[in-house]
Design a protein around this motif. Structure first.
Motif, PDB file in Angstrom:
ATOM      1  N   GLY A   1     -43.957  21.523 -11.484  1.00  0.00           N
ATOM      2  CA  GLY A   1     -44.940  21.900 -12.493  1.00  0.00           C
ATOM      3  C   GLY A   1     -44.515  21.447 -13.880  1.00  0.00           C
ATOM      4  O   GLY A   1     -45.341  20.970 -14.676  1.00  0.00           O
ATOM      5  N   VAL A   2     -43.242  21.596 -14.187  1.00  0.00           N
ATOM      6  CA  VAL A   2     -42.734  21.158 -15.489  1.00  0.00           C
ATOM      7  C   VAL A   2     -42.825  19.639 -15.604  1.00  0.00           C
ATOM      8  O   VAL A   2     -43.202  19.100 -16.649  1.00  0.00           O
ATOM      9  CB  VAL A   2     -41.295  21.652 -15.691  1.00  0.00           C
ATOM     10  CG1 VAL A   2     -40.694  21.084 -16.977  1.00  0.00           C
ATOM     11  CG2 VAL A   2     -41.263  23.181 -15.740  1.00  0.00           C
ATOM     12  N   GLU A   3     -42.492  18.944 -14.534  1.00  0.00           N
ATOM     13  CA  GLU A   3     -42.586  17.484 -14.556  1.00  0.00           C
ATOM     14  C   GLU A   3     -44.037  17.027 -14.727  1.00  0.00           C
ATOM     15  O   GLU A   3     -44.323  16.059 -15.459  1.00  0.00           O
ATOM     16  CB  GLU A   3     -42.002  16.896 -13.270  1.00  0.00           C
ATOM     17  CG  GLU A   3     -40.505  17.117 -13.108  1.00  0.00           C
ATOM     18  CD  GLU A   3     -39.670  16.328 -14.102  1.00  0.00           C
ATOM     19  OE1 GLU A   3     -40.243  15.493 -14.843  1.00  0.00           O
ATOM     20  OE2 GLU A   3     -38.452  16.526 -14.157  1.00  0.00           O
ATOM     21  N   ALA A   4     -44.966  17.718 -14.086  1.00  0.00           N
ATOM     22  CA  ALA A   4     -46.382  17.377 -14.243  1.00  0.00           C
ATOM     23  C   ALA A   4     -46.839  17.605 -15.676  1.00  0.00           C
ATOM     24  O   ALA A   4     -47.621  16.816 -16.235  1.00  0.00           O
ATOM     25  CB  ALA A   4     -47.232  18.195 -13.274  1.00  0.00           C
TER      26      ALA A   4
ATOM     27  N   MET B   1     -38.110  31.154 -20.766  1.00  0.00           N
ATOM     28  CA  MET B   1     -39.294  31.579 -20.022  1.00  0.00           C
ATOM     29  C   MET B   1     -40.596  31.125 -20.666  1.00  0.00           C
ATOM     30  O   MET B   1     -41.562  30.816 -19.972  1.00  0.00           O
ATOM     31  CB  MET B   1     -39.317  33.114 -19.905  1.00  0.00           C
ATOM     32  CG  MET B   1     -38.138  33.724 -19.151  1.00  0.00           C
ATOM     33  SD  MET B   1     -38.259  33.539 -17.353  1.00  0.00           S
ATOM     34  CE  MET B   1     -37.262  32.057 -17.091  1.00  0.00           C
ATOM     35  N   ASN B   2     -40.653  31.116 -21.987  1.00  0.00           N
ATOM     36  CA  ASN B   2     -41.893  30.834 -22.719  1.00  0.00           C
ATOM     37  C   ASN B   2     -41.615  29.772 -23.774  1.00  0.00           C
ATOM     38  O   ASN B   2     -40.852  30.023 -24.702  1.00  0.00           O
ATOM     39  CB  ASN B   2     -42.441  32.094 -23.371  1.00  0.00           C
ATOM     40  CG  ASN B   2     -42.508  33.263 -22.410  1.00  0.00           C
ATOM     41  OD1 ASN B   2     -41.604  34.095 -22.397  1.00  0.00           O
ATOM     42  ND2 ASN B   2     -43.546  33.333 -21.604  1.00  0.00           N
ATOM     43  N   VAL B   3     -42.234  28.624 -23.627  1.00  0.00           N
ATOM     44  CA  VAL B   3     -41.954  27.478 -24.498  1.00  0.00           C
ATOM     45  C   VAL B   3     -43.189  27.158 -25.334  1.00  0.00           C
ATOM     46  O   VAL B   3     -44.142  26.532 -24.849  1.00  0.00           O
ATOM     47  CB  VAL B   3     -41.550  26.242 -23.669  1.00  0.00           C
ATOM     48  CG1 VAL B   3     -41.246  25.064 -24.594  1.00  0.00           C
ATOM     49  CG2 VAL B   3     -40.350  26.564 -22.773  1.00  0.00           C
ATOM     50  N   PRO B   4     -43.230  27.582 -26.589  1.00  0.00           N
ATOM     51  CA  PRO B   4     -44.359  27.218 -27.455  1.00  0.00           C
ATOM     52  C   PRO B   4     -44.161  25.816 -28.017  1.00  0.00           C
ATOM     53  O   PRO B   4     -43.027  25.376 -28.253  1.00  0.00           O
ATOM     54  CB  PRO B   4     -44.300  28.274 -28.554  1.00  0.00           C
ATOM     55  CG  PRO B   4     -42.859  28.656 -28.635  1.00  0.00           C
ATOM     56  CD  PRO B   4     -42.289  28.488 -27.253  1.00  0.00           C
TER      57      PRO B   4
ATOM     58  N   ALA C   1     -36.237  24.548 -18.475  1.00  0.00           N
ATOM     59  CA  ALA C   1     -36.398  24.684 -19.919  1.00  0.00           C
ATOM     60  C   ALA C   1     -35.732  23.528 -20.661  1.00  0.00           C
ATOM     61  O   ALA C   1     -36.302  22.970 -21.613  1.00  0.00           O
ATOM     62  CB  ALA C   1     -35.820  26.025 -20.380  1.00  0.00           C
ATOM     63  N   GLU C   2     -34.531  23.156 -20.253  1.00  0.00           N
ATOM     64  CA  GLU C   2     -33.836  22.063 -20.923  1.00  0.00           C
ATOM     65  C   GLU C   2     -34.625  20.760 -20.804  1.00  0.00           C
ATOM     66  O   GLU C   2     -34.705  19.987 -21.762  1.00  0.00           O
ATOM     67  CB  GLU C   2     -32.438  21.906 -20.331  1.00  0.00           C
ATOM     68  CG  GLU C   2     -31.484  23.022 -20.753  1.00  0.00           C
ATOM     69  CD  GLU C   2     -30.184  23.016 -19.963  1.00  0.00           C
ATOM     70  OE1 GLU C   2     -29.975  22.068 -19.164  1.00  0.00           O
ATOM     71  OE2 GLU C   2     -29.381  23.955 -20.144  1.00  0.00           O
ATOM     72  N   ARG C   3     -35.203  20.533 -19.636  1.00  0.00           N
ATOM     73  CA  ARG C   3     -36.000  19.314 -19.437  1.00  0.00           C
ATOM     74  C   ARG C   3     -37.205  19.287 -20.384  1.00  0.00           C
ATOM     75  O   ARG C   3     -37.499  18.272 -21.018  1.00  0.00           O
ATOM     76  CB  ARG C   3     -36.478  19.243 -17.983  1.00  0.00           C
ATOM     77  CG  ARG C   3     -37.370  18.050 -17.665  1.00  0.00           C
ATOM     78  CD  ARG C   3     -36.587  16.777 -17.569  1.00  0.00           C
ATOM     79  NE  ARG C   3     -37.462  15.652 -17.231  1.00  0.00           N
ATOM     80  CZ  ARG C   3     -38.106  14.896 -18.113  1.00  0.00           C
ATOM     81  NH1 ARG C   3     -37.978  15.140 -19.415  1.00  0.00           N
ATOM     82  NH2 ARG C   3     -38.860  13.891 -17.717  1.00  0.00           N
TER      83      ARG C   3
ATOM     84  N   ILE D   1     -42.755  29.409 -18.018  1.00  0.00           N
ATOM     85  CA  ILE D   1     -42.135  28.769 -16.851  1.00  0.00           C
ATOM     86  C   ILE D   1     -41.206  29.772 -16.157  1.00  0.00           C
ATOM     87  O   ILE D   1     -39.999  29.558 -16.048  1.00  0.00           O
ATOM     88  CB  ILE D   1     -41.408  27.470 -17.250  1.00  0.00           C
ATOM     89  CG1 ILE D   1     -40.468  27.695 -18.451  1.00  0.00           C
ATOM     90  CG2 ILE D   1     -42.430  26.400 -17.604  1.00  0.00           C
ATOM     91  CD1 ILE D   1     -39.646  26.444 -18.809  1.00  0.00           C
ATOM     92  N   TYR D   2     -41.799  30.841 -15.676  1.00  0.00           N
ATOM     93  CA  TYR D   2     -41.053  31.902 -15.012  1.00  0.00           C
ATOM     94  C   TYR D   2     -40.455  31.416 -13.687  1.00  0.00           C
ATOM     95  O   TYR D   2     -40.622  30.256 -13.282  1.00  0.00           O
ATOM     96  CB  TYR D   2     -41.972  33.097 -14.768  1.00  0.00           C
ATOM     97  CG  TYR D   2     -42.603  33.669 -16.020  1.00  0.00           C
ATOM     98  CD1 TYR D   2     -41.815  34.177 -17.044  1.00  0.00           C
ATOM     99  CD2 TYR D   2     -43.986  33.687 -16.191  1.00  0.00           C
ATOM    100  CE1 TYR D   2     -42.384  34.703 -18.190  1.00  0.00           C
ATOM    101  CE2 TYR D   2     -44.567  34.213 -17.331  1.00  0.00           C
ATOM    102  CZ  TYR D   2     -43.762  34.720 -18.337  1.00  0.00           C
ATOM    103  OH  TYR D   2     -44.325  35.241 -19.479  1.00  0.00           O
ATOM    104  N   ASN D   3     -39.771  32.326 -13.005  1.00  0.00           N
ATOM    105  CA  ASN D   3     -39.092  31.971 -11.759  1.00  0.00           C
ATOM    106  C   ASN D   3     -39.961  31.180 -10.795  1.00  0.00           C
ATOM    107  O   ASN D   3     -39.502  30.238 -10.152  1.00  0.00           O
ATOM    108  CB  ASN D   3     -38.615  33.241 -11.039  1.00  0.00           C
ATOM    109  CG  ASN D   3     -37.382  33.861 -11.673  1.00  0.00           C
ATOM    110  OD1 ASN D   3     -36.817  33.319 -12.621  1.00  0.00           O
ATOM    111  ND2 ASN D   3     -36.973  35.005 -11.169  1.00  0.00           N
TER     112      ASN D   3
END
Length: 359
Positions: A343-346, A295-298, A270-272, A335-337
Motif C-alpha cells: 500500500g505504501v509503495e502504491a 502511524m500517521n504521515v501528513p 514510515a521511513e520509505r 499506515i497502521y499495522n
C-alpha cells in the motif's frame, strides 16, 4: 469493485486475513449455530473467547500479572473523563500536550481534577515536542497523562517519559501494538480499538492493580474501573463483535511475528514514505524529524488547489481517505499495522506520477 488501500486515520484498515475469517464465521461461529453477534456474552463460548483474547494480548505485550486488562466501551474520548473520575478525583494531574487529542483530554478532565498543562507544543503549532527541560511536573500529582502518537498532526513521543513515581497514563489509541514497550512503566494504557485493534465500539485498558483502589468521583458502577475489573468487563453487555474482532487481530499479530515484527515493518513503511517526501522536491512534511509519527504521515503539495486535486485523483486510483484533517489540511496517510508495504509503495508510485504531471 475491488478493495483499495485504506489510509483512513480511523476507523482504519483491518487485516484482510481477519476480515476473511470473520466473513467465514459470520453466520455460524464456534459451533454456536449462530453469529457471534447473536450469542449471549455470558454464554460459555463467548466467555471462552473473551478469556482467550485477554491471554493473547497479555502474551503479545508481556503484561505483568499486577495489571488488569479491561475491554470497555465509550471510545477513548469518554475515558478522558473517566480516568480522572477514577484515579484523580479531587486532586491534580499533569498533562503533556503535543496535539489536539491531548488538548481534548485536558478539557474533559477539568471537571474532576485540577488538570495542569505541564508541557505543551502549542507555541510551535504542535510541529515540535516541548523540550524535556521545560516540563513542569508535580511529584504530588495523581498521574501524568500524555498521547504518544497524535493522529491529527502526525507527531509522536518515541520514548517512554520518566515521570518518577507518579503513575504514567498513555492514550495509545493510534500506536498500541505498533512496537514493543515496557508496560511496567505505565499506570494506565488505554486505546480505542479502531486504529490498530479492530472495529470501533471497544476500548482496551491496561491498568495497574493499585490504581483500582483509589477514591473515585460519585458515579454509577458502570463507570468504575474497579467494578469493571471485578466483573470481567461485563457489568453490562459489551461490544461483542468488536471484542471478537480484537481477539482475531491479536492472533493475526502473533502469526506475523508479534509486536516486535510489527515495529520493524512499521518503521520500514514510515521511513520509505518520509524518504520519498523529503527527497521529492514537491511534497513536504512539517513535523520535526525526530518526532515524526510512524502511524500517521501528513504531507502537502505546493498549494491547496493541488492538494484538492491529489485527494480526488488518489481516491479514483484506489488510494482511500488521504484527505488531511480539516484543522490542518493537506493529506495524511495512516499506515497502521494492517497497512501492507504494498500500500505504501502504491501511494509513493501515485505521488511520483502526480508530481511529474503537476510540478
Amino acid at each position: 469493485m475491488s478493495r483499495g488501500f485504506n489510509f483512513s486515520s480511523g476507523p482504519a484498515v483491518l487485516p484482510e486475513e481477519v476480515l476473511k475469517e470473520a466473513q467465514a464465521e459470520l453466520l455460524e461461529w464456534s459451533n454456536a449455530r449462530a453469529s457471534v453477534m447473536e450469542v449471549s456474552h455470558r454464554g460459555k463460548a463467548f466467555i471462552a473467547m473473551a478469556e482467550e483474547s485477554e491471554r493473547d494480548l497479555r502474551a503479545l505485550m508481556s503484561i505483568p500479572a499486577n495489571y488488569k486488562v479491561l475491554f470497555l466501551q465509550g471510545g477513548a474520548t469518554q475515558h478522558f473523563a473517566q480516568i480522572p473520575m477514577n484515579i484523580g478525583f479531587g486532586g491534580s494531574a499533569d498533562y503533556i500536550v503535543t496535539g489536539q487529542w491531548g488538548q481534548k483530554a485536558v478539557k474533559e478532565a477539568k471537571p474532576y481534577t485540577n488538570a495542569r498543562v505541564a508541557a505543551t507544543g502549542e507555541a510551535d503549532g504542535f510541529l515540535k515536542l516541548p523540550p524535556r527541560d521545560t516540563w513542569q511536573l508535580d511529584s504530588n500529582a495523581a498521574y501524568v497523562h500524555y498521547t504518544p502518537n497524535e493522529t491529527i498532526g502526525g507527531i509522536a513521543i518515541h520514548d517512554i517519559p520518566d515521570v518518577g513515581n507518579v503513575p504514567l497514563v498513555a492514550d495509545m489509541s493510534s500506536n498500541i501494538l505498533a512496537d514493543t514497550l515496557d508496560v511496567s512503566k505505565f499506570g494506565i494504557i488505554y486505546a480505542g480499538a479502531q486504529k490498530n485493534i479492530g472495529p470501533s465500539g471497544l476500548v482496551v485498558m491496561i491498568i495497574r492493580d493499585d490504581l483500582l483502589g483509589r477514591p473515585t468521583a460519585p458515579m454509577a458502577n458502570i463507570f468504575k474501573y474497579s467494578a469493571q475489573a471485578a466483573d470481567g468487563s461485563m457489568l453490562n453487555t459489551p461490544a461483542t463483535f468488536s471484542w471478537y474482532m480484537a481477539g482475531r487481530v491479536f492472533k493475526w499479530v502473533a502469526r506475523h511475528g508479534g509486536v516486535a515484527a510489527m515495529g520493524e515493518r512499521n518503521r520500514a513503511k514510515a521511513e520509505r514514505l518520509y524518504r520519498y517526501i523529503d527527497g521529492s522536491g514537491f511534497y513536504s512534511n512539517p513535523i520535526e524529524k525526530s518526532a515524526r509519527s510512524l502511524m500517521n504521515v501528513p504531507f502537502r503539495s505546493p498549494n491547496e488547489t493541488l492538494d484538492e486535486k491529489f485527494v480526488k485523483e488518489s481516491e479514483a486510483a484506489g488510494l482511500l481517505a488521504l484527505k488531511g484533517h480539516r484543522s490542518v489540511g493537506g493529506m495524511r496517510a495512516s499506515i497502521y499495522n494492517a497497512m501492507p508495504i504494498e500500500g505504501v509503495e502504491a501511494l509513493i508510485s501515485f505521488m511520483q506520477d502526480f508530481a511529474a504531471k503537476n510540478g
